[in-house]
Design a protein around this motif. Structure first.
Motif, PDB file in Angstrom:
ATOM      1  N   VAL A 146       0.878  -1.168   0.000  1.00 37.07           N
ATOM      2  CA  VAL A 146       0.000   0.000   0.000  1.00 37.07           C
ATOM      3  C   VAL A 146       0.913   1.214   0.000  1.00 37.07           C
ATOM      4  N   HIS A 147       0.772   2.047  -1.020  1.00 32.34           N
ATOM      5  CA  HIS A 147       1.538   3.293  -1.111  1.00 32.34           C
ATOM      6  C   HIS A 147       0.618   4.452  -0.785  1.00 32.34           C
ATOM      7  N   GLU A 148       1.087   5.332   0.097  1.00 33.47           N
ATOM      8  CA  GLU A 148       0.305   6.505   0.470  1.00 33.47           C
ATOM      9  C   GLU A 148       1.157   7.747   0.299  1.00 33.47           C
ATOM     10  N   GLY A 149       0.635   8.664  -0.500  1.00 29.28           N
ATOM     11  CA  GLY A 149       1.353   9.897  -0.748  1.00 29.28           C
ATOM     12  C   GLY A 149       0.577  11.098  -0.261  1.00 29.28           C
ATOM     13  N   GLU A 150       1.305  12.058   0.244  1.00 33.26           N
ATOM     14  CA  GLU A 150       0.731  13.327   0.657  1.00 33.26           C
ATOM     15  C   GLU A 150       1.037  14.346  -0.437  1.00 33.26           C
ATOM     16  N   PRO A 151       0.326  15.475  -0.445  1.00 34.26           N
ATOM     17  CA  PRO A 151       0.644  16.509  -1.437  1.00 34.26           C
ATOM     18  C   PRO A 151       2.134  16.839  -1.420  1.00 34.26           C
ATOM     19  N   GLY A 152       2.736  16.811  -2.599  1.00 32.77           N
ATOM     20  CA  GLY A 152       4.159  17.085  -2.723  1.00 32.77           C
ATOM     21  C   GLY A 152       5.044  15.859  -2.543  1.00 32.77           C
ATOM     22  N   GLY A 153       4.490  14.756  -2.057  1.00 36.08           N
ATOM     23  CA  GLY A 153       5.269  13.531  -1.871  1.00 36.08           C
ATOM     24  C   GLY A 153       5.354  12.736  -3.155  1.00 36.08           C
ATOM     25  N   SER A 154       6.396  11.945  -3.279  1.00 38.70           N
ATOM     26  CA  SER A 154       6.533  11.076  -4.455  1.00 38.70           C
ATOM     27  C   SER A 154       7.563   9.990  -4.172  1.00 38.70           C
ATOM     28  N   LEU A 155       7.600   9.036  -5.045  1.00 39.64           N
ATOM     29  CA  LEU A 155       8.584   7.951  -4.954  1.00 39.64           C
ATOM     30  C   LEU A 155       9.443   7.969  -6.216  1.00 39.64           C
TER      31      LEU A 155
END
Length: 108
Positions: A91-100
């Protein structure tokens, strides 16, 4: 695959994420604003969602074999696909401005 996961399936995955965090702790951020939870750790996903795990395993039978037709027979491609296992469920969870977005990131 359109609509492979139902709303209930997605809720189960997030419930398993919460259970994972309780059992194994909350994972550290992979990057600023990005968190990955490995639901397959410790066999959790397979044990708690065996029906969904089986559906994921069955996906290999839905692969379009036509891209392999120039170099590999359908039977050979199917033999390779039949040997595949579900190894990692995330499960990948990103917040605004986050990335992988890491050019060195790869799965093996």
């Amino acid at each position: 695959l359109p609509k492979f996961l139902s709303s209930e399936d997605i809720k189960r995955c997030f419930d398993l994420r919460d259970e994972h965090h309780l059992r194994l702790g909350t994972p550290r951020l992979a990057r600023r604003g990005w968190q990955t939870t490995y639901l397959s750790a410790g066999g959790l996903f397979r044990a708690r969602a065996p029906d969904l795990h089986a559906r994921l395993r069955a996906l290999r039978r839905n692969v379009d074999l036509s891209p392999f037709s120039d170099t590999t027979s359908a039977a050979d491609a199917r033999a390779v696909l039949d040997g595949l296992k579900v190894r990692c469920i995330e499960v990948h969870e990103g917040e605004p401005g986050g990335s992988l977005n890491d050019p060195r990131h790869f799965d093996n």
